[in-house]
Design a protein around this motif. Structure first.
Motif, PDB file in Angstrom:
ATOM      1  N   GLN A   1       0.826  -1.207   0.000  1.00  0.00           N
ATOM      2  CA  GLN A   1       0.000   0.000   0.000  1.00  0.00           C
ATOM      3  C   GLN A   1       0.864   1.262   0.000  1.00  0.00           C
ATOM      4  O   GLN A   1       0.581   2.234  -0.708  1.00  0.00           O
TER       5      GLN A   1
ATOM      6  N   TYR B   1      -1.052   4.462  -1.853  1.00  0.00           N
ATOM      7  CA  TYR B   1      -2.496   4.442  -1.649  1.00  0.00           C
ATOM      8  C   TYR B   1      -2.852   5.389  -0.508  1.00  0.00           C
ATOM      9  O   TYR B   1      -1.989   5.734   0.324  1.00  0.00           O
TER      10      TYR B   1
ATOM     11  N   TYR C   1      -4.986   2.057   5.063  1.00  0.00           N
ATOM     12  CA  TYR C   1      -4.095   1.043   5.623  1.00  0.00           C
ATOM     13  C   TYR C   1      -3.442   1.484   6.937  1.00  0.00           C
ATOM     14  O   TYR C   1      -2.568   0.797   7.475  1.00  0.00           O
TER      15      TYR C   1
ATOM     16  N   THR D   1     -12.263  -0.406   0.215  1.00  0.00           N
ATOM     17  CA  THR D   1     -11.477  -0.735  -0.987  1.00  0.00           C
ATOM     18  C   THR D   1     -12.290  -0.488  -2.248  1.00  0.00           C
ATOM     19  O   THR D   1     -11.800   0.090  -3.224  1.00  0.00           O
TER      20      THR D   1
ATOM     21  N   VAL E   1      -6.462  -6.543  -3.436  1.00  0.00           N
ATOM     22  CA  VAL E   1      -6.764  -6.119  -2.075  1.00  0.00           C
ATOM     23  C   VAL E   1      -8.188  -6.520  -1.693  1.00  0.00           C
ATOM     24  O   VAL E   1      -8.445  -7.028  -0.592  1.00  0.00           O
TER      25      VAL E   1
END
Length: 207
Positions: A58, A63, A68, A166, A175
């Motif tokens: 991640q 991201y 996360y 997600t 993911v």
């Protein structure tokens, strides 16, 4: 649109808050009982590997941090759990070896894009293997021992909320599939713990 943003915010914040205390029930049980009956060390080590790979992936692809942010917290809690298990099994000296392996492995993940991509493709299998290791421990002993049902309940919740976040943010299928699999497997472990809590059993040698 505003409702969707609010729901996403609630999902992210609630997941983070739950993860901040997710392993606490299990840690407190171990501290009180000074016994690791029913807890699989293989499951915990595999879970740690899965967490490390996932958060590194991640971060590598930049991201959004809210998707996360809980993983560093979970890693820290798992490290505490691992140290407690090693302590109560008289194997605390092994902690140095685990530390070296985890740190070196973490560094190697980002040496090349192909390495982190391959690791992430295996991440779901690694994390699933950690759940099956815990299930196997329960099946063999037929005793939930010191396994915390609350911790597995919270884990099921956080994985289910991550399915939504997600889909709403990155849409990354690797993911997404990981979170779907983890939700189902966490629920399976939880139900097994509750079943053996009710029916009990005779524990055997811990792994």
């Amino acid at each position: 649109m505003m409702q969707s943003d609010t729901l996403l915010h609630v999902a992210n914040v609630s997941t983070l808050l739950v993860c901040m205390v997710l392993k606490f029930p299990q840690i407190f049980i171990l501290l009180r009982a000074k016994s690791t009956t029913g807890i699989s060390i293989k499951s915990l080590v595999l879970e740690l590997i899965g967490f490390i790979v996932f958060v590194t992936y991640q971060m590598y692809y930049e991201y959004p941090p809210p998707t996360y942010l809980e993983y560093p917290i979970l890693i820290a809690q798992d490290v505490v759990l691992l140290l407690l298990i090693l302590l109560y099994r008289g194997r605390l000296k092994d902690s140095l070896l685990y530390a070296v392996v985890f740190v070196v492995g973490w560094q190697l993940l980002t040496v090349d894009k192909r390495i982190i991509d391959l690791a992430m493709s295996l991440c779901t299998f690694i994390s699933a293997a950690s759940k099956f290791a815990q299930l196997q421990c329960l099946w063999r002993s037929k005793d939930a021992g010191q396994v915390s049902a609350l911790t597995w309940t919270l884990a099921t919740y956080t994985c289910s909320t991550r399915i939504y976040t997600t889909v709403a943010t990155t849409g990354d299928m690797q993911v997404l599939m990981r979170f779907i699999a983890m939700t189902l497997l966490n629920l399976w472990v939880l139900l097994s713990v509750l079943f053996y809590r009710r029916h009990g059993g005779t524990p055997i040698k811990e792994d």
